[in-house]
Design a protein around this motif. Structure first.
Motif, PDB file in Angstrom:
ATOM      1  N   ALA A  94      40.489  81.371  63.964  1.00 35.84           N
ATOM      2  CA  ALA A  94      41.361  79.707  64.325  1.00 35.84           C
ATOM      3  C   ALA A  94      40.433  78.615  64.829  1.00 35.84           C
ATOM      4  O   ALA A  94      40.706  77.887  64.284  1.00 35.84           O
ATOM      5  N   VAL A  95      39.485  79.192  65.849  1.00 32.67           N
ATOM      6  CA  VAL A  95      38.565  77.654  66.181  1.00 32.67           C
ATOM      7  C   VAL A  95      37.962  77.256  65.157  1.00 32.67           C
ATOM      8  O   VAL A  95      37.608  76.077  65.565  1.00 32.67           O
ATOM      9  N   PHE A  96      37.699  78.025  64.150  1.00 32.07           N
ATOM     10  CA  PHE A  96      37.007  77.926  62.894  1.00 32.07           C
ATOM     11  C   PHE A  96      37.338  76.629  62.148  1.00 32.07           C
ATOM     12  O   PHE A  96      37.290  75.623  61.642  1.00 32.07           O
ATOM     13  N   ASN A  97      38.376  76.792  61.745  1.00 27.34           N
ATOM     14  CA  ASN A  97      39.460  76.327  61.013  1.00 27.34           C
ATOM     15  C   ASN A  97      40.013  75.506  61.705  1.00 27.34           C
ATOM     16  O   ASN A  97      40.357  74.450  60.997  1.00 27.34           O
ATOM     17  N   ILE A  98      40.437  74.866  63.200  1.00 25.47           N
ATOM     18  CA  ILE A  98      40.179  73.811  63.728  1.00 25.47           C
ATOM     19  C   ILE A  98      39.641  72.787  63.666  1.00 25.47           C
ATOM     20  O   ILE A  98      39.820  71.624  63.240  1.00 25.47           O
ATOM     21  N   VAL A  99      37.606  73.444  63.817  1.00 24.55           N
ATOM     22  CA  VAL A  99      36.706  72.445  63.963  1.00 24.55           C
ATOM     23  C   VAL A  99      36.891  72.245  62.687  1.00 24.55           C
ATOM     24  O   VAL A  99      37.003  70.789  62.404  1.00 24.55           O
ATOM     25  N   VAL A 100      36.784  72.832  61.653  1.00 24.01           N
ATOM     26  CA  VAL A 100      36.784  72.171  60.062  1.00 24.01           C
ATOM     27  C   VAL A 100      37.507  71.789  59.656  1.00 24.01           C
ATOM     28  O   VAL A 100      37.430  69.864  58.965  1.00 24.01           O
ATOM     29  N   GLY A 101      39.062  71.413  60.010  1.00 22.34           N
ATOM     30  CA  GLY A 101      39.722  70.661  59.518  1.00 22.34           C
ATOM     31  C   GLY A 101      40.446  69.282  60.508  1.00 22.34           C
ATOM     32  O   GLY A 101      40.166  68.277  59.624  1.00 22.34           O
ATOM     33  N   VAL A 102      39.601  69.710  62.036  1.00 24.91           N
ATOM     34  CA  VAL A 102      39.637  68.109  62.623  1.00 24.91           C
ATOM     35  C   VAL A 102      39.088  67.196  61.725  1.00 24.91           C
ATOM     36  O   VAL A 102      39.298  66.275  61.845  1.00 24.91           O
ATOM     37  N   TYR A 103      37.912  67.902  62.012  1.00 27.47           N
ATOM     38  CA  TYR A 103      36.485  67.070  61.531  1.00 27.47           C
ATOM     39  C   TYR A 103      36.031  66.792  59.755  1.00 27.47           C
ATOM     40  O   TYR A 103      35.974  65.194  59.686  1.00 27.47           O
ATOM     41  N   SER A 104      37.163  66.995  59.063  1.00 23.16           N
ATOM     42  CA  SER A 104      37.417  66.964  57.256  1.00 23.16           C
ATOM     43  C   SER A 104      38.252  65.802  57.985  1.00 23.16           C
ATOM     44  O   SER A 104      37.838  64.727  56.826  1.00 23.16           O
ATOM     45  N   PHE A 105      39.738  65.858  58.352  1.00 19.25           N
ATOM     46  CA  PHE A 105      40.239  64.542  58.090  1.00 19.25           C
ATOM     47  C   PHE A 105      39.783  63.699  59.012  1.00 19.25           C
ATOM     48  O   PHE A 105      40.083  62.306  57.785  1.00 19.25           O
ATOM     49  N   TYR A 106      39.050  64.012  59.566  1.00 22.44           N
ATOM     50  CA  TYR A 106      38.083  62.105  60.918  1.00 22.44           C
ATOM     51  C   TYR A 106      37.772  62.038  59.789  1.00 22.44           C
ATOM     52  O   TYR A 106      37.370  60.976  59.584  1.00 22.44           O
ATOM     53  N   LEU A 107      36.735  62.419  59.272  1.00 23.03           N
ATOM     54  CA  LEU A 107      35.474  62.397  58.040  1.00 23.03           C
ATOM     55  C   LEU A 107      36.125  61.558  56.988  1.00 23.03           C
ATOM     56  O   LEU A 107      35.901  60.381  56.614  1.00 23.03           O
ATOM     57  N   GLN A 108      37.250  62.600  56.489  1.00 23.47           N
ATOM     58  CA  GLN A 108      38.163  61.245  55.612  1.00 23.47           C
ATOM     59  C   GLN A 108      39.082  60.000  55.739  1.00 23.47           C
ATOM     60  O   GLN A 108      38.804  59.588  55.027  1.00 23.47           O
ATOM     61  N   GLN A 109      38.724  60.181  56.550  1.00 27.40           N
ATOM     62  CA  GLN A 109      39.634  58.778  57.118  1.00 27.40           C
ATOM     63  C   GLN A 109      38.179  57.564  57.593  1.00 27.40           C
ATOM     64  O   GLN A 109      38.322  56.099  56.680  1.00 27.40           O
ATOM     65  N   MET A 110      36.894  58.031  58.044  1.00 25.40           N
ATOM     66  CA  MET A 110      36.286  57.515  57.586  1.00 25.40           C
ATOM     67  C   MET A 110      35.797  56.728  56.830  1.00 25.40           C
ATOM     68  O   MET A 110      35.408  55.693  56.897  1.00 25.40           O
ATOM     69  N   LEU A 111      35.128  57.663  55.637  1.00 18.31           N
ATOM     70  CA  LEU A 111      35.135  56.729  54.171  1.00 18.31           C
ATOM     71  C   LEU A 111      36.647  56.236  53.592  1.00 18.31           C
ATOM     72  O   LEU A 111      36.058  55.262  53.069  1.00 18.31           O
ATOM     73  N   GLU A 112      37.395  56.414  53.944  1.00 14.98           N
ATOM     74  CA  GLU A 112      38.935  56.130  53.552  1.00 14.98           C
ATOM     75  C   GLU A 112      38.794  54.304  53.826  1.00 14.98           C
ATOM     76  O   GLU A 112      38.698  53.283  52.955  1.00 14.98           O
TER      77      GLU A 112
END
Length: 589
Positions: A94-112
């Motif tokens: 769960a911890v790994f999933n949360i970190v991966v999910g948050v930063y995946s979305f954050y970086l996607q917003q940055m690229l967007e």
């Protein structure tokens, strides 16, 4: 097949639109962010695979009432033989999933937002370069790919970038997810013996068949949403444009007491939105009935397939839950198209609009380049040879066989309303694309002042300095120019921000436009009824002031005011020749 071909064409267009950013000056940041986002999504896929093994161990512990194993799979980890070697507890996953999910979305917003900023700057620059915006406005018709350029740049580019990233990344993740779980599912379940035939990995084939049927039925039900989505964007943009028109012309509407008519017009445009939205609702309702039902059945379908093995004692509860999880992932990956269909519909419509808009801009640039090549700037005279001008619908307007304008003597061009004088000015300015002939324009700075001036949003100083940047012009120069045109009282409001089109009267707007000419000091100044809102005495005074302040500027005017025309020693008239065709005729004497 037709839809797949259309999606293929849209993908080629989308790739062509997206490629410049990933080859631009931001390419290293863009590729770095994209690679990181994809890597994080692949890690999420791996964690999803690990989850499937966690399900098996955890539910087996529940089945056997093994309390130590239960708490181990919640808090720590358990080593297993073979892939994946060890299975973390729920807390670790769960911890790994949360970190991966948050930063995946954050970086996607940055690229967007970086991509959107870059592509918006590019489209805006291309639209405004070479007067493409004006040529497109001349050729645009309601409902065409050329209408509502504000929507193309503001809404469609945002949707294009957002959908490209979300659809592209989710598609890659689903492909990886599919192959990861197919491998596990194929070897996890014993072969099926059916009528003497051995079917290895039978649950994989069941998932494929289930997903193919779902995908086909989704397209059959939902393909009509594509033209409806395209139409919805157009009617929304038309309604917004009408609202902007009311805001920009509120004074004229108030003076005409035209509010009832504007209300009717706005209701009519919104009614088009209403009708099209109802069509979308009905088609979406049918699609949702199927896709939601499809998802509901998919949640229990693998249980139904694997339940006989569980009740026969072939599968443990943990294995049954693992099969359910893996089958759902395989089926979900195969059914990616089903879930993404509404988004694909909008994405395809967006790509179509942007592709058409970009091609229209490229066509306008080609026309502009051809016009520059055939009508060069050189010397000190403006020379027109064999010029023939048409209207946008192809009808012939007027001819100018030969006209030479030499600096030193102001020239007035007269003629009846609608004879084509303003169109001739547009041709002299190099912005009228419909016609033939040759115009040799003089070197030096040329400035055109139309009858209705344009004022950018911002301060008074910005309005006066336009089209130059306000920081390029000294405050003293602006105040002096305002005083020369009779607007000295505004000299203390240079930093005041207002809607100057509404704030100033028609005469004040034309005076302010003349102040721009005093600041720019052009070599050639073209006035298209630029003094028409002023009385004859004021217009004559301002014209004399222009000649006094700008002695080296050649003035060419269109005017219906006899007092102004009389101030021009040289004249030309737009009128019919013996055959009734409109001609530019130079007057002598």
């Amino acid at each position: 097949m037709k839809f797949l071909r259309a999606i293929g064409a849209a993908m080629r267009d989308a790739f062509r639109l997206a490629k410049p950013y990933f080859k631009s000056e931001e390419k290293w940041v863009a590729w770095g962010l994209l690679s990181t986002i994809i890597a994080l999504n692949l890690i999420a896929v791996y964690l999803n695979v690990v989850y499937s093994y966690w399900y098996k161990i955890f539910y087996n512990a529940l089945q056997t009432k093994d309390e130590p194993a239960f708490w181990t799979m919640l808090l720590t980890y358990k080593s297993v033989k073979g892939y994946p070697w060890f299975v973390p507890g729920f807390l670790g996953i769960a911890v790994f999933n949360i970190v991966v999910g948050v930063y995946s979305f954050y970086l996607q917003q940055m690229l967007e937002i970086r991509w959107r900023r870059w592509i918006t700057d590019r489209f805006t620059a291309e639209w405004l370069t070479g007067r493409a915006h004006y040529q497109i406005s001349l050729m645009a018709t309601a409902g065409s790919v050329l209408d509502n350029p504000d929507q193309r740049i503001a809404d469609d580019l945002r949707s294009f970038v957002s959908n490209n990233l979300s659809l592209g990344i989710s598609f890659i993740a689903n492909i990886v997810n599919l192959f990861s779980f197919i491998f596990v599912l194929w070897f996890l379940v014993p072969p099926l013996h059916l009528f003497g035939v051995v079917i290895p990995g039978y649950l994989v084939w069941v998932a494929i068949l289930y997903s193919v049927i779902g995908t086909y039925l989704t397209h059959v039900i939902g393909w009509r949403l594509i033209p409806l989505s395209f139409q919805q964007q157009q009617v929304d943009a038309d309604f917004r444009f009408n609202l902007i028109r009311v805001r920009e012309n509120s004074e004229q509407i108030a003076l005409y007491a035209g509010e009832p008519e504007e209300t009717v017009a706005l209701k009519q445009r919104f009614h088009a939105i209403y009708l099209n939205w109802w069509r979308i609702m009905k088609r979406t309702k049918a699609l949702n009935f199927f896709t939601i039902g499809f998802s509901q059945v998919a949640s229990i379908f693998p249980m139904l397939i694997a339940a006989p093995g569980y009740f026969a004692g072939i599968y443990t509860l943990g294995l049954l839950m693992q099969i359910n999880n893996i089958f759902s992932n395989v089926q979900g990956s195969f059914s990616w198209f089903v879930g993404a269909y509404p988004q694909l519909v909008g994405w395809r419509a967006t790509v179509q609009r942007l592709d058409g808009f970009e091609r229209a801009v490229a066509t306008a640039h080609a026309r502009y380049a051809a016009e520059l090549a055939s009508n060069p700037r050189r010397g000190s005279e403006l020379v027109v040879d064999d010029l023939s001008l048409d209207l946008p619908d192809g009808r012939h307007l007027l001819d100018a066989h030969h006209l030479t304008i030499t600096p030193g003597t102001p020239l007035a061009i007269t003629g009846a309303s609608g004879s084509g004088k303003s169109t001739l000015f547009r041709a002299l300015a190099g912005i009228w694309p419909f016609g033939r002939g040759r115009i040799t324009r003089p070197a030096g700075l040329t400035m055109f002042l139309p009858q209705k001036p344009y004022f950018p949003l911002g301060s008074l100083k910005r309005a006066v300095a336009y089209p130059r940047q306000e920081y390029d012009v000294a405050d003293e120069s602006v105040r002096a120019a305002l005083a020369d045109v009779g607007l000295g009282a505004l000299g203390g409001q240079l930093e005041h921000v207002d809607n100057w089109t509404l704030r100033l009267s028609g005469g004040e707007q034309q005076r302010l436009a003349l102040a721009r000419a005093l600041i720019a000091r052009p070599d050639w100044l073209f006035l298209d009824e630029a003094l028409s809102a002023l009385d004859s005495a004021a217009a004559s005074t301002l014209f004399a002031m222009l000649r006094d302040r700008l002695p080296a500027t050649q003035i060419v005017s269109i005017s219906h005011q006899n007092d102004i025309i009389g101030l021009h020693p040289r004249r030309a008239r737009v009128g019919p020749d013996r055959d009734g065709a409109m001609q530019v005729i130079e007057e002598t004497g």
